[in-house]
Design a protein around this motif. Structure first.
Motif, PDB file in Angstrom:
ATOM      1  N   TYR A  32       0.838  -1.195   0.000  1.00 32.77           N
ATOM      2  CA  TYR A  32       0.000   0.000   0.000  1.00 32.77           C
ATOM      3  C   TYR A  32       0.880   1.255   0.000  1.00 32.77           C
ATOM      4  N   MET A  33       0.292   2.300  -0.476  1.00 31.74           N
ATOM      5  CA  MET A  33       0.853   3.637  -0.282  1.00 31.74           C
ATOM      6  C   MET A  33       0.018   4.276   0.816  1.00 31.74           C
ATOM      7  N   ILE A  34       0.683   4.674   1.888  1.00 31.87           N
ATOM      8  CA  ILE A  34       0.011   5.350   2.990  1.00 31.87           C
ATOM      9  C   ILE A  34       0.534   6.779   3.045  1.00 31.87           C
ATOM     10  N   GLU A  46      -3.688  19.269   0.506  1.00 35.66           N
ATOM     11  CA  GLU A  46      -2.362  19.118  -0.076  1.00 35.66           C
ATOM     12  C   GLU A  46      -1.651  17.908   0.521  1.00 35.66           C
ATOM     13  N   ALA A  47      -0.839  17.284  -0.313  1.00 31.71           N
ATOM     14  CA  ALA A  47      -0.072  16.127   0.129  1.00 31.71           C
ATOM     15  C   ALA A  47       1.100  16.580   0.981  1.00 31.71           C
ATOM     16  N   VAL A  48       1.367  15.827   2.024  1.00 38.63           N
ATOM     17  CA  VAL A  48       2.452  16.145   2.947  1.00 38.63           C
ATOM     18  C   VAL A  48       3.574  15.118   2.844  1.00 38.63           C
ATOM     19  N   SER A  49       3.201  13.832   2.967  1.00 37.47           N
ATOM     20  CA  SER A  49       4.218  12.791   2.977  1.00 37.47           C
ATOM     21  C   SER A  49       3.582  11.461   2.641  1.00 37.47           C
ATOM     22  N   CYS A  50       4.416  10.528   2.169  1.00 35.58           N
ATOM     23  CA  CYS A  50       3.915   9.225   1.758  1.00 35.58           C
ATOM     24  C   CYS A  50       4.939   8.151   2.068  1.00 35.58           C
ATOM     25  N   LEU A  51       4.427   6.979   2.417  1.00 31.33           N
ATOM     26  CA  LEU A  51       5.268   5.810   2.632  1.00 31.33           C
ATOM     27  C   LEU A  51       4.759   4.686   1.742  1.00 31.33           C
ATOM     28  N   ALA A  52       5.655   4.189   0.900  1.00 34.35           N
ATOM     29  CA  ALA A  52       5.326   3.016   0.097  1.00 34.35           C
ATOM     30  C   ALA A  52       5.701   1.790   0.911  1.00 34.35           C
ATOM     31  N   THR A  53       4.708   1.070   1.412  1.00 30.11           N
ATOM     32  CA  THR A  53       4.994   0.004   2.361  1.00 30.11           C
ATOM     33  C   THR A  53       5.699  -1.191   1.722  1.00 30.11           C
ATOM     34  N   GLU A  54       5.595  -1.327   0.419  1.00 27.92           N
ATOM     35  CA  GLU A  54       6.231  -2.470  -0.238  1.00 27.92           C
ATOM     36  C   GLU A  54       7.748  -2.409  -0.111  1.00 27.92           C
ATOM     37  N   ASP A  55       8.325  -1.237  -0.299  1.00 25.17           N
ATOM     38  CA  ASP A  55       9.781  -1.137  -0.283  1.00 25.17           C
ATOM     39  C   ASP A  55      10.315  -0.074   0.668  1.00 25.17           C
ATOM     40  N   GLY A  56       9.422   0.612   1.380  1.00 21.68           N
ATOM     41  CA  GLY A  56       9.843   1.604   2.350  1.00 21.68           C
ATOM     42  C   GLY A  56      10.193   2.962   1.782  1.00 21.68           C
ATOM     43  N   THR A  57       9.977   3.178   0.495  1.00 22.63           N
ATOM     44  CA  THR A  57      10.267   4.481  -0.096  1.00 22.63           C
ATOM     45  C   THR A  57       9.395   5.548   0.547  1.00 22.63           C
ATOM     46  N   ILE A  70       8.126  10.285   8.081  1.00 23.81           N
ATOM     47  CA  ILE A  70       7.072   9.275   8.057  1.00 23.81           C
ATOM     48  C   ILE A  70       7.718   7.909   8.280  1.00 23.81           C
ATOM     49  N   PHE A  71       7.078   7.113   9.133  1.00 26.51           N
ATOM     50  CA  PHE A  71       7.615   5.786   9.406  1.00 26.51           C
ATOM     51  C   PHE A  71       6.477   4.901   9.901  1.00 26.51           C
ATOM     52  N   ARG A  72       6.744   3.610  10.018  1.00 20.95           N
ATOM     53  CA  ARG A  72       5.666   2.679  10.377  1.00 20.95           C
ATOM     54  C   ARG A  72       6.107   1.724  11.479  1.00 20.95           C
ATOM     55  N   ASP A  73       5.104   1.156  12.105  1.00 21.02           N
ATOM     56  CA  ASP A  73       5.277   0.061  13.063  1.00 21.02           C
ATOM     57  C   ASP A  73       4.377  -1.067  12.574  1.00 21.02           C
ATOM     58  N   SER A 102       1.548   0.481  -5.936  1.00 26.31           N
ATOM     59  CA  SER A 102       2.651   1.436  -5.896  1.00 26.31           C
ATOM     60  C   SER A 102       2.492   2.407  -7.049  1.00 26.31           C
ATOM     61  N   PHE A 103       2.206   3.654  -6.740  1.00 22.62           N
ATOM     62  CA  PHE A 103       2.017   4.643  -7.804  1.00 22.62           C
ATOM     63  C   PHE A 103       3.034   5.764  -7.715  1.00 22.62           C
ATOM     64  N   GLY A 104       4.130   5.495  -7.013  1.00 25.80           N
ATOM     65  CA  GLY A 104       5.331   6.293  -7.034  1.00 25.80           C
ATOM     66  C   GLY A 104       5.158   7.788  -7.065  1.00 25.80           C
TER      67      GLY A 104
END
Length: 126
Positions: A32-34, A46-57, A70-73, A102-104
């Motif tokens: 997912y993109m979160i 407006e967009a602030v930040s994004c985390l691509a959970t597949e690869d951590g980008t 931005i980070f995850r648990d 993933s829409f980069g």
């Protein structure tokens, strides 16, 4: 049923910090993109930040680069937004959103996201 619940907003003085949480239920965070978006009164979301959970980008808006992280648990199925050196222009309602896949480089476009949280208010003021 997919649900996103934000928390952690509040009132903070300029230069202060807050940590927002976005807890997901109904799906795991993989593939997912979160993202975090914000909306100030009278302004567009407006967009602030994004985390691509597949690869951590991670992705950041220019206005928050170097101040927000931005980070995850995974164990808590939660994505966080650590906000440091907050400024009055950071004031707004902050929403988290999820989009499958993933829409980069399109991460900043709201139309890519399927589910949204209810929002949490962040006010930066002295």
């Amino acid at each position: 049923q997919v649900q996103l619940v934000e928390s952690g907003g509040g009132l903070v003085q300029p230069g202060g910090s807050l940590r927002l949480s976005c807890t997901a239920s109904g799906f795991g965070l993989g593939d997912y993109m979160i993202s975090w978006f914000r909306q100030a009164p009278g302004k567009e979301r407006e967009a602030v930040s994004c985390l691509a959970t597949e690869d951590g980008t991670t992705y950041y808006a220019n206005s928050v680069q170097g101040r927000f992280t931005i980070f995850r648990d995974n164990a808590k199925n939660t994505v966080y937004l650590q906000m440091n050196r907050l400024q009055p222009e950071d004031t707004g309602v902050y929403y988290c959103a999820s989009g499958f896949g993933s829409f980069g480089s399109s991460w900043f476009q709201p139309s890519w996201y399927d589910d949204w949280g209810q929002g949490t208010q962040v006010t930066v003021s002295s």
